[in-house]
Each structure stands twice: as C-alpha cells, then as structure tokens.
Design a protein around this motif. Structure first.
Motif, mmCIF file in Angstrom:
data_model
loop_
_atom_site.group_PDB
_atom_site.id
_atom_site.type_symbol
_atom_site.label_atom_id
_atom_site.label_comp_id
_atom_site.label_asym_id
_atom_site.label_seq_id
_atom_site.Cartn_x
_atom_site.Cartn_y
_atom_site.Cartn_z
ATOM 1 N N LEU A 84 -30.490 46.485 -26.385
ATOM 2 C CA LEU A 84 -30.218 45.678 -25.198
ATOM 3 C C LEU A 84 -30.899 44.309 -25.285
ATOM 4 O O LEU A 84 -30.296 43.275 -24.973
ATOM 5 C CB LEU A 84 -30.690 46.414 -23.944
ATOM 6 N N LEU A 85 -32.161 44.293 -25.710
ATOM 7 C CA LEU A 85 -32.901 43.032 -25.772
ATOM 8 C C LEU A 85 -32.366 42.116 -26.870
ATOM 9 O O LEU A 85 -32.264 40.898 -26.677
ATOM 10 C CB LEU A 85 -34.389 43.311 -25.979
ATOM 11 N N ILE A 86 -32.028 42.692 -28.015
ATOM 12 C CA ILE A 86 -31.488 41.865 -29.094
ATOM 13 C C ILE A 86 -30.128 41.298 -28.680
ATOM 14 O O ILE A 86 -29.835 40.117 -28.910
ATOM 15 C CB ILE A 86 -31.398 42.677 -30.403
ATOM 16 N N GLY A 119 -26.920 40.460 -16.303
ATOM 17 C CA GLY A 119 -27.534 41.217 -15.216
ATOM 18 C C GLY A 119 -27.572 42.705 -15.491
ATOM 19 O O GLY A 119 -28.548 43.391 -15.155
ATOM 20 N N THR A 120 -26.507 43.222 -16.129
ATOM 21 C CA THR A 120 -26.464 44.640 -16.476
ATOM 22 C C THR A 120 -27.579 44.987 -17.455
ATOM 23 O O THR A 120 -28.249 46.018 -17.319
ATOM 24 C CB THR A 120 -25.095 45.007 -17.085
ATOM 25 N N VAL A 121 -27.767 44.127 -18.447
ATOM 26 C CA VAL A 121 -28.853 44.343 -19.407
ATOM 27 C C VAL A 121 -30.198 44.384 -18.683
ATOM 28 O O VAL A 121 -31.039 45.248 -18.953
ATOM 29 C CB VAL A 121 -28.871 43.246 -20.494
ATOM 30 N N GLY A 122 -30.400 43.467 -17.741
ATOM 31 C CA GLY A 122 -31.657 43.434 -17.002
ATOM 32 C C GLY A 122 -31.929 44.725 -16.250
ATOM 33 O O GLY A 122 -33.034 45.269 -16.292
ATOM 34 N N VAL A 123 -30.897 45.232 -15.564
ATOM 35 C CA VAL A 123 -31.060 46.478 -14.808
ATOM 36 C C VAL A 123 -31.344 47.645 -15.747
ATOM 37 O O VAL A 123 -32.214 48.484 -15.479
ATOM 38 C CB VAL A 123 -29.802 46.761 -13.958
ATOM 39 N N LEU A 124 -30.631 47.701 -16.877
ATOM 40 C CA LEU A 124 -30.843 48.782 -17.834
ATOM 41 C C LEU A 124 -32.223 48.708 -18.461
ATOM 42 O O LEU A 124 -32.912 49.731 -18.620
ATOM 43 C CB LEU A 124 -29.767 48.734 -18.926
ATOM 44 N N VAL A 125 -32.668 47.503 -18.827
ATOM 45 C CA VAL A 125 -33.999 47.352 -19.426
ATOM 46 C C VAL A 125 -35.086 47.732 -18.418
ATOM 47 O O VAL A 125 -36.064 48.403 -18.775
ATOM 48 C CB VAL A 125 -34.206 45.911 -19.947
ATOM 49 N N LEU A 126 -34.912 47.321 -17.168
ATOM 50 C CA LEU A 126 -35.885 47.690 -16.142
ATOM 51 C C LEU A 126 -35.946 49.209 -15.978
ATOM 52 O O LEU A 126 -37.036 49.798 -15.960
ATOM 53 C CB LEU A 126 -35.521 47.033 -14.809
ATOM 54 N N LEU A 129 -43.575 42.882 -19.809
ATOM 55 C CA LEU A 129 -42.434 41.973 -19.762
ATOM 56 C C LEU A 129 -41.122 42.708 -19.510
ATOM 57 O O LEU A 129 -40.241 42.199 -18.809
ATOM 58 C CB LEU A 129 -42.349 41.173 -21.061
ATOM 59 N N MET A 130 -40.976 43.914 -20.089
ATOM 60 C CA MET A 130 -39.762 44.703 -19.856
ATOM 61 C C MET A 130 -39.532 44.953 -18.374
ATOM 62 O O MET A 130 -38.397 45.021 -17.915
ATOM 63 C CB MET A 130 -39.868 46.066 -20.561
ATOM 64 N N ILE A 131 -40.619 45.116 -17.645
ATOM 65 C CA ILE A 131 -40.520 45.423 -16.222
ATOM 66 C C ILE A 131 -40.531 44.146 -15.383
ATOM 67 O O ILE A 131 -39.740 43.988 -14.454
ATOM 68 C CB ILE A 131 -41.655 46.374 -15.809
ATOM 69 N N ALA A 132 -41.409 43.203 -15.728
ATOM 70 C CA ALA A 132 -41.599 42.015 -14.893
ATOM 71 C C ALA A 132 -40.389 41.084 -14.899
ATOM 72 O O ALA A 132 -39.991 40.572 -13.844
ATOM 73 C CB ALA A 132 -42.841 41.255 -15.346
ATOM 74 N N ILE A 133 -39.782 40.858 -16.066
ATOM 75 C CA ILE A 133 -38.692 39.871 -16.148
ATOM 76 C C ILE A 133 -37.496 40.269 -15.283
ATOM 77 O O ILE A 133 -37.036 39.473 -14.458
ATOM 78 C CB ILE A 133 -38.288 39.620 -17.614
ATOM 79 N N PRO A 134 -36.952 41.489 -15.444
ATOM 80 C CA PRO A 134 -35.837 41.846 -14.555
ATOM 81 C C PRO A 134 -36.261 42.054 -13.106
ATOM 82 O O PRO A 134 -35.482 41.797 -12.178
ATOM 83 C CB PRO A 134 -35.281 43.137 -15.169
#
Length: 199
Positions: free
Chosen positions: A37-39, A68-75, A114-119
């Motif tokens: 997801l991040l890559i 936005g979908t990537v952000g929700v999934l990463v969070l 960062l995985m949690i804070a950014i999204p």
C-alpha cells in the motif's frame, strides 16, 4: 524459570506467532500488505508530481486503490500491526545491542507512529472541513458542513511533510534490508521473508 510449555513453544513455534528466529504469518501479512500500500501510494504520488494530470496517470491510478482508500487501509492495518507487535513483544527477534540495533528500533517505532499519524490527521482534517469522509459506503467521518480551523491545521501543516519523510524512511528501510542481505549476509531479511520452519 522457563516452563515446559514455553520450551515446547520455542522448539515448535506456531506459524502464526512470532518467535525469536523469525516473524510469523500474521506479522508477515501485515508487513507486506502495508508495504504494498505504501509503495503504491508513493509511486502514484511521484507520478502525479512528475508527470502531472493526464490520461496516463489517470489510467495508472485505476490499477490500484485511491489515495484516501490507501490511507484508511494503512491506518487500520497499522493499528492492527501495533496491537500485534505489543502482543508478541516477548517472542519477536531481538534487536542487536549495538548503535545500529538502536537505530533499527527507533526507525521501526517511527514507522508505527507515521503509519497511524499521517492518515489520522487527514481524517481529522476531513471532519474539520465539515465535508466528512465516506469509504466503501460507510460514513467514517461525519459530514457537518462546519469548518473547525484547529482540526484542519495539523494536516495542512504536516500531512505532506510527514508523507515524504515516511517515503524517505521506507527507502532507507529497503536499502538496509538489501545491505543485510548482500553485504552482511546475516539472515535479518529471512526473518520477514524466509522460511517459517523452525531453524
């Protein structure tokens, strides 16, 4: 004193749980899912930045999840990974008791943050703008049509900066993985990518 069951667990560790020699299936699933997801996020962001809006980037963007979908999934996966890491903290491969081991520990802790804070601050901004946020037909952030400046400020100031910092950290992480594999040949990469069988 180690119990008989504890000794047995060390001799025959569960494939799902982490052990002192390698990460288990759950950790690997979370790690590689988030890595993809991040890559993907970084590649598409770089593409939009370098190539700009146009048919090519629009077509490329259709091949994977949207920003936005990537952000929700990463969070979501990041929180799950943090909980799983805490639950497995006494089983996981130890860090070296060296400066490089300390740096690796700090880098991993920064990854979680960062995985949690950014999204999270992006979702906070969506609420602060009053527009809300809907994903998969679910209203994850309610729409209020009212702007709240202090809720928008963290993401306005930091979202992009933290994202590019995260990208640099990811590049360093990948580089160190190959360094361990090619230069040091110490088996560190096999903990997350090698066999799950006990050594």
């Amino acid at each position: 004193m180690e119990t008989a069951s504890g000794a047995a667990d060390e001799k025959h560790p569960s494939l799902w749980l982490d052990s002192s020699a390698r990460y288990g299936l759950v950790s690997r699933f979370l790690h590689w899912s988030i890595a993809y997801l991040l890559i993907w996020q970084m590649v598409t962001l770089l593409g939009w930045r370098l190539i700009g809006d146009g048919p090519f980037m629009r077509s490329v963007s259709e091949l994977g999840p949207y920003h936005g979908t990537v952000g929700v999934l990463v969070l979501s996966l990041g929180v799950a990974r943090l909980v799983w890491a805490i639950a497995n903290r006494h089983r996981r491969p130890p860090y070296d008791r060296t400066v490089s081991g300390l740096i690796a520990r700090l880098a991993h802790e920064l990854f979680y943050a960062l995985m949690i804070a950014i999204p999270a601050i992006a979702l906070l901004r969506a609420y602060g703008k009053g527009r809300g946020y809907e994903q998969w037909g679910l209203q994850l952030v309610p729409k209020t049509d009212t702007e709240i400046a202090w809720m928008m400020a963290p993401a306005d100031a930091l979202h992009g900066l933290l994202a590019w910092t995260f990208g640099a950290l990811i590049a360093g992480h990948v580089g160190m993985a190959f360094w361990h594999r090619i230069v040091r040949r110490d088996g560190v990469l096999r903990r997350m990518a090698g066999t799950l069988k006990p050594a």
